[in-house]
Write an enzyme that holds these catalytic residues in place. Structure first.
Site, short mmCIF file in Angstrom:
data_model
loop_
_atom_site.label_atom_id
_atom_site.label_comp_id
_atom_site.label_asym_id
_atom_site.label_seq_id
_atom_site.Cartn_x
_atom_site.Cartn_y
_atom_site.Cartn_z
N LYS A 14 0.59 -1.56 -0.19
CA LYS A 14 -0.15 -0.14 0.28
C LYS A 14 1.18 1.40 0.03
CE LYS A 14 -2.25 -1.03 3.44
NZ LYS A 14 -1.68 -2.46 4.49
N ARG A 89 -10.56 0.26 8.16
CA ARG A 89 -9.89 -0.96 8.77
C ARG A 89 -11.16 -1.75 9.37
NH1 ARG A 89 -4.45 0.15 9.25
NH2 ARG A 89 -3.17 -1.79 9.50
N ARG A 128 11.06 -5.96 5.62
CA ARG A 128 10.88 -4.67 5.35
C ARG A 128 12.06 -4.66 7.18
NH1 ARG A 128 4.64 -2.12 5.29
NH2 ARG A 128 4.61 -2.74 7.51
N ARG A 134 10.95 -0.75 13.00
CA ARG A 134 9.02 -0.56 13.18
C ARG A 134 9.26 -2.16 14.19
NH1 ARG A 134 4.32 0.49 8.96
NH2 ARG A 134 3.22 -1.57 10.39
N ARG A 146 -1.21 -8.96 13.07
CA ARG A 146 -1.08 -8.39 12.54
C ARG A 146 -2.71 -9.13 11.51
NH1 ARG A 146 3.53 -5.66 11.46
NH2 ARG A 146 2.84 -4.77 10.14
P1 ADP Z 1 0.79 -2.42 8.32
O1 ADP Z 1 -0.48 -2.06 7.21
O2 ADP Z 1 1.86 -2.72 8.10
O3 ADP Z 1 -0.01 -3.48 9.46
P2 ADP Z 1 0.13 0.11 9.56
O4 ADP Z 1 0.94 1.54 9.77
O5 ADP Z 1 -0.63 0.88 8.69
O6 ADP Z 1 0.74 -1.53 9.05
O7 ADP Z 1 -0.09 -0.19 10.72
C1 ADP Z 1 0.12 -0.14 11.80
C2 ADP Z 1 -0.33 -0.18 13.21
O8 ADP Z 1 -1.62 1.07 13.21
C3 ADP Z 1 -1.51 -1.78 13.26
O9 ADP Z 1 -1.15 -2.56 13.32
C4 ADP Z 1 -2.43 -0.99 14.21
O10 ADP Z 1 -2.43 -1.16 15.36
C5 ADP Z 1 -2.74 0.77 13.99
N1 ADP Z 1 -3.48 1.19 12.89
C6 ADP Z 1 -3.30 1.39 11.80
N2 ADP Z 1 -4.22 2.29 11.10
C7 ADP Z 1 -5.49 1.77 11.48
C8 ADP Z 1 -6.75 1.82 11.98
N3 ADP Z 1 -7.05 2.12 11.11
N4 ADP Z 1 -7.73 1.49 12.93
C9 ADP Z 1 -6.94 0.96 13.84
N5 ADP Z 1 -5.57 0.64 13.84
C10 ADP Z 1 -5.07 0.68 12.83
#
Ligand code: ADP
Length: 195
Positions: A14, A89, A128, A134, A146
């Site tokens: 993404k 999400r 990554r 991270r 996740r």
């Molecule tokens: P990835 O898609 O690689 O998991 P992100 O950077 O999008 O990475 O998200 C990292 C973490 O941030 C998620 O595992 C979650 O805990 C939190 N997070 C991100 N976006 C949301 C969302 N829209 N709703 C709830 N939690 C979120």
């Protein structure tokens, strides 16, 4: 106005595709993951609470991320369009986004879903994790957690957009340019229809 939801499990690409789409269509990027990480870096109370959940691979509460998106939409009143990355999400987040879009006199154009299988995702995320710093990318159990959160809570969001006739899947394995071209073809079809 072009308002895209970029959808897909962690590691689907993404971030990579967002950047290319932003450049091509001149969109404002709203990534809830990035917004949450900035809160953590800034040491805010929100960041502190979010970190505890993110470190476990668990989603942060809906009202927190919807509130962050609401603020960003207000800060970018003159934007020509948005790309939502990592958001919505959950179904309540998707409903919240529809409400916010309506309040701003616009709507979601379509969802582009990048499809990648779990084995490939785990491989990409561990790779990554070696350079991203991270913590949630450096542990295989956390990555699986996740993906599990994604399968349980996020997959229904695709159905939400499908019902509105706005869901489009793109095969997410292969050349970055090819995935990008396939995404653009879908978007351009929408833009042509809107004119
Ligand atoms: P990835 O898609 O690689 O998991 P992100 O950077 O999008 O990475 O998200 C990292 C973490 O941030 C998620 O595992 C979650 O805990 C939190 N997070 C991100 N976006 C949301 C969302 N829209 N709703 C709830 N939690 C979120």
């Amino acid at each position: 106005m072009l308002n895209l939801v970029l959808f897909g499990p962690p590691g689907a690409g993404k971030g990579t595709q967002s950047q290319k789409l932003i450049d091509k269509y001149n969109l404002v990027h709203l990534s809830t993951g990035d917004l949450l990480r900035s809160e953590i870096t800034a040491g805010t109370e929100l960041g502190l609470k979010a970190k505890a959940l993110m470190d476990e691979g668990i989603l942060v509460p809906d009202e927190v991320v919807i509130g962050m998106i609401d603020n960003k939409l207000k800060e970018n009143k003159t934007a020509g369009g948005f790309i939502f990355d990592g958001f919505p999400r959950t179904v309540p987040q998707a409903e919240g986004l529809d409400r916010l879009m309506k309040e701003n006199g616009t709507e979601i154009t379509c969802m582009i879903a990048l499809e990648v299988d779990e084995e490939e995702l785990t491989k990409r995320l561990l790779l990554r994790g070696k350079t991203s710093g991270r913590p949630d990318d450096q542990n295989e159990d956390l990555i699986r957690k996740r993906v599990q959160e994604y399968n349980n809570k996020t997959t229904p969001v695709a159905n939400y957009y499908e019902k509105q006739g706005k869901f489009f899947a793109v095969h997410g394995i292969g050349e970055i340019e090819e995935i990008f071209d396939n995404s653009c073809a879908i978007i351009d079809r929408h833009l042509a229809k809107a004119q």
